[in-house]
Design an enzyme around this catalytic site. Structure first.
Site, PDB file in Angstrom:
ATOM      1  N   PRO A 204      10.266  13.475  15.892  1.00  0.00           N
ATOM      2  CA  PRO A 204       9.250  13.298  14.840  1.00  0.00           C
ATOM      3  C   PRO A 204       8.337  14.514  14.736  1.00  0.00           C
ATOM      4  CG  PRO A 204       9.349  11.395  16.320  1.00  0.00           C
ATOM      5  CD  PRO A 204      10.159  12.468  16.948  1.00  0.00           C
ATOM      6  N   GLU A 426     -11.427  -8.894   6.164  1.00  0.00           N
ATOM      7  CA  GLU A 426     -11.211  -8.243   7.453  1.00  0.00           C
ATOM      8  C   GLU A 426     -11.282  -9.245   8.600  1.00  0.00           C
ATOM      9  OE1 GLU A 426     -10.076  -5.373   7.475  1.00  0.00           O
ATOM     10  OE2 GLU A 426     -10.477  -4.879   5.388  1.00  0.00           O
ATOM     11  N   ASP A 501      -1.493  -4.503   1.765  1.00  0.00           N
ATOM     12  CA  ASP A 501      -1.024  -5.416   2.818  1.00  0.00           C
ATOM     13  C   ASP A 501       0.256  -6.127   2.397  1.00  0.00           C
ATOM     14  OD1 ASP A 501      -3.254  -4.791   4.366  1.00  0.00           O
ATOM     15  OD2 ASP A 501      -4.461  -6.366   3.454  1.00  0.00           O
TER      16      ASP A 501
END
Length: 604
Positions: A204, A426, A501
């Protein structure tokens, strides 16, 4: 201002200064005070003259008369007949002196004219040379298109050694064999060993592939050629292949040596990918590279090193033994490696007593070497902004959030309604992070806008994971849906704040079905292929890997996973509804809470 213009101005200023100097000298030769012959005769008659000095010119006819007075002072008179002055003084008591005939200055008569001619000639020569060099430079640049752009390092030009590389113990051991062979090849040849012709560093971004190559350059006492894969490619067909030939010709003249090609995927992608055909410039360059690495000719003493993070798109011909014999995977460091990397980057940074590198290493799971260096650098910047000469643990915590999430934008004005929605959103994420066993714990929860998000919930990975289980992936999906579920439970309304999300959850579920074989109905079959992208892995006209019926079944399976995770996450949040309210209220009060403050809500 370029160098040519600056040089022209210097020469011009020098010539002007010399001309002004010559003019000043000529003026000083004539800088005298004169008065008339009649005044001289009158002063002699009045008895005011004490002596006269004659300065004749060539021929003794003309000259200058210097008159000294009894009262003091002198005056000069230029006359055309010095004999007339002498006759006038015979009948007086004035003393007469006659000087030698003055000679012309040799500098003004001979040197200065020659010097001016030479300077003008040099000035013209410089102008013509600059013009010819400009035109020749354009031609030479055209002719140098096929020359290699590799930079050579030798001796003390590179200060990085393997001691400066941390967290890559096995990788360094493999590369030390290369260095040892270059220093003492006889030990290997004696037992019939052949040193690898090529070493491919894959992994990576930010894991230290290029750093390893620099360290090998510092360790090996041989020439080290460094070039990027993109330096071979030009818009003109054949230039890249010419540069490859020139690079290896230079390497042969300096063997034994190391040739390092950074980001080799820019030039060594799989052939037949795209619309260029065999006449594509990149393919010609690759063909020449294949021949130079292991063709009909010999390349003894040349070791080729290369680095890439896209080994999947490289041409199979360059990966075979004989070209890149050894492939070294440079992965993300573990907790021990991270601690070693932090120690190296903290060597020249003053740390406070509360800084614990071991704790930082444990809380930075998944960080690469570049990420860790950036973390400490941001911490140092934070300390400097606060006028402190050392880095504290609090600086590192702030930088941890800044690097992982983004900069907090406290100045952004948000309405109370949006703050409340964000707080419950949250809090929903945080509850699932805490309750689910494989995804927590929570590091911090905030409703301060960060980046493009209205708030964030940051987890704290406590261990390195080699692979992820199916239940772990399902928990990730549940956490992603937690904010949307909390909004729906409290406000009976949904917003666009959960769009990212939902996107993340959908990607996770689709990978479970199409890549990892985690679907009961689809089975253990991979329907996701990275090589199906145009210009990357296959030809333009490639066949589909699944039927329309299978695609529909995949969509249904993805939806079933999302629905299952949504239902389970909703049950958990509803079960801890009191914590949801308490967390949202605390966030509205403090805007940001820590792990300790959040976990204390479950103890009430």
């Amino acid at each position: 201002m370029n160098k040519k213009t600056q040089g022209f101005r210097i020469y011009f200023a020098l010539i002007m200064a010399l001309l002004i100097f010559a003019v000043l000298i000529s003026f000083t030769q004539k800088d005298r005070t004169y008065y008339t012959k009649t005044q001289l005769a009158q002063d002699i008659k009045d008895g005011e003259v004490s002596e006269i000095v004659l300065h004749p010119n060539a021929g003794n006819k003309t000259g200058t008369v210097e008159v000294s007075f009894k009262a003091g002072g002198k005056k000069n008179l230029y006359v055309t007949d010095l004999e007339d002055i002498e006759k006038t003084l015979e009948e007086t008591d004035v003393e007469l002196f006659v000087e030698d005939i003055p000679r012309d200055s040799w500098f003004l008569s001979y040197v200065l004219p020659i010097l001016i001619v030479l300077i003008v000639g040099v000035f013209l020569f410089v102008i013509m040379t600059a013009q010819s060099n400009a035109s020749a430079g354009q031609n030479s640049r055209m002719m140098n298109f096929g020359k290699s752009r590799a930079r050579i390092y030798q001796g003390d030009s590179n200060k990085i050694t393997l001691k400066d590389v941390a967290g890559l113990k096995e990788e360094k051991n493999e590369l030390e064999e290369i260095v040892e062979f270059l220093k003492d090849p006889g030990k290997f040849i004696k037992v019939g060993a052949r040193i690898p012709k090529g070493v491919l560093l894959e992994g990576p971004p930010g894991t230290g592939k290029t750093l390893l190559a620099k360290a090998i350059a510092g360790e090996a006492d041989v020439p080290f050629f460094s070039i990027s894969g993109s330096d071979f490619v030009e818009m003109f067909v054949g230039v890249g292949a010419s540069r490859v030939r020139d690079l290896f010709a230079e390497a042969k003249r300096n063997s034994p040596c190391i040739v390092f090609i950074d980001e080799i995927d820019a030039v060594a992608r799989r052939r037949g990918t795209g619309m260029g055909g065999g006449h594509d410039e990149r393919e010609q360059t690759l063909n020449q590279l294949l021949v130079e690495m292991d063709g009909f000719g010999e390349n003894s003493g040349i070791i080729v090193m290369a680095a890439t993070n896209r080994v999947d798109i490289l041409d199979p011909a360059i990966l075979r033994p004989g070209r890149f014999d050894r492939k070294i995977v440079v992965g993300v460091p573990d907790v021990g490696g991270r601690e070693e990397i932090l120690a190296i980057h903290a060597k020249n940074k003053p740390l406070a007593e509360d800084v614990n590198l071991k704790d930082i290493a444990q809380t930075t799971a998944g960080f690469t070497g570049a990420d860790l260096e950036n973390l400490l650098n941001e911490s140092a910047i934070t300390a400097a902004k606060n006028d402190r000469a050392f880095i504290t643990q609090d600086d590192i915590k702030r930088s941890f959030v800044k690097v992982g999430i983004g900069t907090e934008k406290r100045s952004r004005i948000i309405s109370d309604k949006e703050k409340k929605i964000t707080a419950y959103h949250e809090a929903g994420h945080a509850i699932l992070f805490h309750v689910l066993p494989d995804v927590g714990p929570v590091y911090s929860v905030s409703i301060i806008p960060t980046g493009l998000a209205a708030g964030y919930t940051m987890p704290l990975p406590t261990k390195d994971e080699m692979f992820i289980t199916r239940s772990h992936m399902l928990q990730h999906i549940m956490v992603s849906l937690g904010g949307r579920i909390a909004e729906d439970i409290i406000f009976h309304e949904i917003t666009t704040g959960a769009s990212s999300d939902i996107k993340q959850a959908t990607k996770e579920a689709r990978r479970m079905v199409t890549r990892y074989g985690m679907s009961k109905n689809i089975g253990v079959i991979c329907y996701e292929d990275d090589d199906d992208e145009v210009f990357i892995g296959r030809d333009l006209a490639h066949s589909k890997t699944m039927s329309e019926a299978v695609m529909g079944e995949i969509d249904r399976e993805v939806k079933a996973i999302i629905d299952e995770c949504y239902s389970r996450a909703e049950e958990i949040i509803t079960e801890h509804i009191s914590v949801l309210h308490a967390c949202a209220e605390l966030l509205l009060e403090k805007e940001k809470i820590t792990r300790e403050e959040f976990e204390a809500l479950f103890e009430v």
